[in-house]
Structure formats: C-alpha cells, structure tokens
Design a protein around this motif. Structure first.
Motif, mmCIF file in Angstrom:
data_model
loop_
_atom_site.group_PDB
_atom_site.id
_atom_site.type_symbol
_atom_site.label_atom_id
_atom_site.label_comp_id
_atom_site.label_asym_id
_atom_site.label_seq_id
_atom_site.Cartn_x
_atom_site.Cartn_y
_atom_site.Cartn_z
ATOM 1 N N PRO A 147 0.828 -1.209 0.000
ATOM 2 C CA PRO A 147 0.000 0.000 0.000
ATOM 3 C C PRO A 147 0.861 1.257 0.000
ATOM 4 C CG PRO A 147 -0.042 -1.044 2.161
ATOM 5 C CD PRO A 147 0.772 -1.928 1.278
ATOM 6 N N LYS A 148 0.278 2.324 -0.443
ATOM 7 C CA LYS A 148 0.985 3.611 -0.423
ATOM 8 C C LYS A 148 1.205 4.031 1.023
ATOM 9 C CE LYS A 148 1.126 5.672 -4.688
ATOM 10 N NZ LYS A 148 0.148 4.993 -5.525
ATOM 11 N N ASN A 151 -1.453 5.745 2.843
ATOM 12 C CA ASN A 151 -2.642 4.981 3.218
ATOM 13 C C ASN A 151 -2.492 4.322 4.574
ATOM 14 O OD1 ASN A 151 -3.925 5.592 0.869
ATOM 15 N ND2 ASN A 151 -4.617 3.490 0.547
HETATM 16 C C1 LIG Z 1 -5.583 3.910 -0.514
HETATM 17 O O1 LIG Z 1 -6.837 3.974 0.148
HETATM 18 C C2 LIG Z 1 -7.938 4.215 -0.720
HETATM 19 C C3 LIG Z 1 -9.201 4.396 0.101
HETATM 20 O O2 LIG Z 1 -9.040 4.058 1.430
HETATM 21 C C4 LIG Z 1 -8.065 3.049 -1.701
HETATM 22 O O3 LIG Z 1 -9.129 3.284 -2.592
HETATM 23 C C5 LIG Z 1 -6.762 2.915 -2.485
HETATM 24 O O4 LIG Z 1 -6.825 1.786 -3.308
HETATM 25 C C6 LIG Z 1 -5.583 2.782 -1.544
HETATM 26 N N1 LIG Z 1 -4.350 2.791 -2.325
HETATM 27 C C7 LIG Z 1 -3.347 1.940 -2.109
HETATM 28 C C8 LIG Z 1 -2.181 2.053 -3.017
HETATM 29 O O5 LIG Z 1 -3.355 1.121 -1.217
#
Ligand SMILES: *[C@@H]1O[C@H](CO)[C@@H](O)[C@H](O)[C@H]1NC(C)=O
Ligand SMILES: *[C@@H]1O[C@H](CO)[C@@H](O)[C@H](O)[C@H]1NC(C)=O
Length: 206
Positions: A147-148, A151
């Motif tokens: 994940p980023k 996030n």
């Molecule tokens: C970050 O969070 C958003 C909403 O919570 C989600 O839609 C998105 O996919 C996430 N991005 C990553 C890279 O995890």
C-alpha cells in the motif's frame, strides 16, 4: 463470565475501552487502539500503573488484546496501527507480555519492533469471523500490493507514524519483498479462536 463494568472498575479504569482481569494464572489486558494511547493519555497511564501492580507470583503470565494488529502483513490495514505500536510496544515488552491477540489474520513469531527476539510477545491475529470488510487475501509483500505510505497513516488519531524501514531486509522500503521473518504463519480464512491454558503444577516431596 466477566462483567465488564466490574472488571473495568476493579482494574481502576475509568472506561470500558480498556481494563484488565485475572483468570487462572494469567493477567489479561484489554487495550483500545481507537482511544488515545500516547504517554500523556489516560490509557497509557492506566496501563503503566496496571502492569506495575501485577503480582507475577500469582499471575506470572501477561496476555494483551486490542483490535488493530501491529504485525499483519496483509495489504489491508498494513501498518495502520503503527502509532499505537510506537507508543506502547516498549512498555509491553519490558513487562514481558507473552501473547497478543488482535483482529484480522496472521501469526507472528516472537517479535519486537519487526525483529525476532526471544523474550518478545507472539502476536496472534485472528478474528475475522463475519467481517463485513471481506477476507484479506493480498499480502503487502507481493509484487504491486504494497500500500501507499500515505494509506497507512493512523487515521483516527490524526498522526502519521508509518515510514519506510531504515534497517533489515526491507530497508528503504515500506514493504518487504517476501513474507517477513517475523510472520510465522498466515492464512486467509474466516475463523475464531479459543484460547485454552493448561497449567500443570509439579509438587516435590520434601
Ligand atoms: C488507498 O486507500 C484508498 C481508500 O481508502 C483506496 O481506494 C486505495 O486503493 C488505496 N491505495 C493503495 C495504493 O493502497
Ligand atoms: C519508500 O518505499 C517505497 C517502496 O515501498 C518507495 O517507492 C519510496 O520511494 C520510499 N520512500 C523513501 C522516502 O525512501
């Protein structure tokens, strides 16, 4: 079983969000990841006092529970509770907590700050039964699934604690590129757990 109000009051907590109780040689500590937990907050101060008062002859084992996992390697909720970990891990480690139960799924090895350490708690992350968020399947260490950083911030407390690792196999990155060594076992399934403790007493003839 236990009355929450009773255990809360008995453990000198002013709230039902965190409290403790004792059963069969174990002191159980219930913490709350969505109520302020920094050193200056009541929850932390309560925990400090509570741990200091445990009679380790009567209850040698400490088991702690809270919702958001510190050591999940799933993309969902990956390192979201980092602020709580930063705030409380050292205290739990110092007092020798042996087991931690969290929600979502995973079992860690004995881990302290992402490193294997013999006297660290094992984090058992289980409790997805009926979760409306659906089952977590993707791991943050799979290609493209990390994940980023933004996030993984601690959204509830409004602080930002997660950062890229500065040492170890994942140094410079936010995620490992394989199942981390602290992750002993992981399986995506809806389950519940029963924690059973068998205590054997050995008597010596004198
Ligand atoms: C970050 O969070 C958003 C909403 O919570 C989600 O839609 C998105 O996919 C996430 N991005 C990553 C890279 O995890
Ligand atoms: C943190 O790690 C991610 C990969 O997980 C990388 O894309 C990013 O550039 C890193 N940030 C810094 C400041 O090193």
């Amino acid at each position: 079983m236990f009355s929450l109000c009773f255990t809360s009051k008995e453990s000198r907590s002013s709230t039902l969000f965190y409290y403790s109780f004792t059963a069969g040689g174990i002191h159980f500590i219930m913490l709350e990841g969505y109520v302020a937990y920094y050193k200056s907050n009541d929850q932390y101060k309560w925990l400090e006092k509570n741990l200091a008062k445990v009679d380790r002859i009567v209850t040698p084992w400490l088991v702690a529970t809270w919702h958001p996992p510190w050591y999940s390697t799933y993309t969902a909720h990956y390192r979201e509770a980092k602020c709580m970990k930063v705030a409380m891990e050292e205290l739990l480690y110092e007092y020798g907590v042996i087991l931690v139960f969290n929600c979502h799924e995973q079992q860690s090895s004995k881990v302290y700050n992402y490193k294997l350490k013999s006297y660290s708690p094992i984090h058992i992350t289980v409790g997805d039964g009926g979760n409306r968020e659906k089952m977590a399947i993707e791991h943050a260490d799979e290609p493209g699934k990390c994940p980023k950083l933004s996030n993984a911030s601690d959204k509830f407390m409004g602080r930002f604690c997660a950062s890229n690792f500065t040492s170890g196999p994942a140094a410079g990155n936010f995620c490992w590129d394989q199942q981390p060594e602290y992750s002993a076992y992981r399986e995506s399934s809806f389950r519940h757990g029963i924690f059973e403790v068998n205590i054997y007493l050995f008597y010596r003839n004198i």
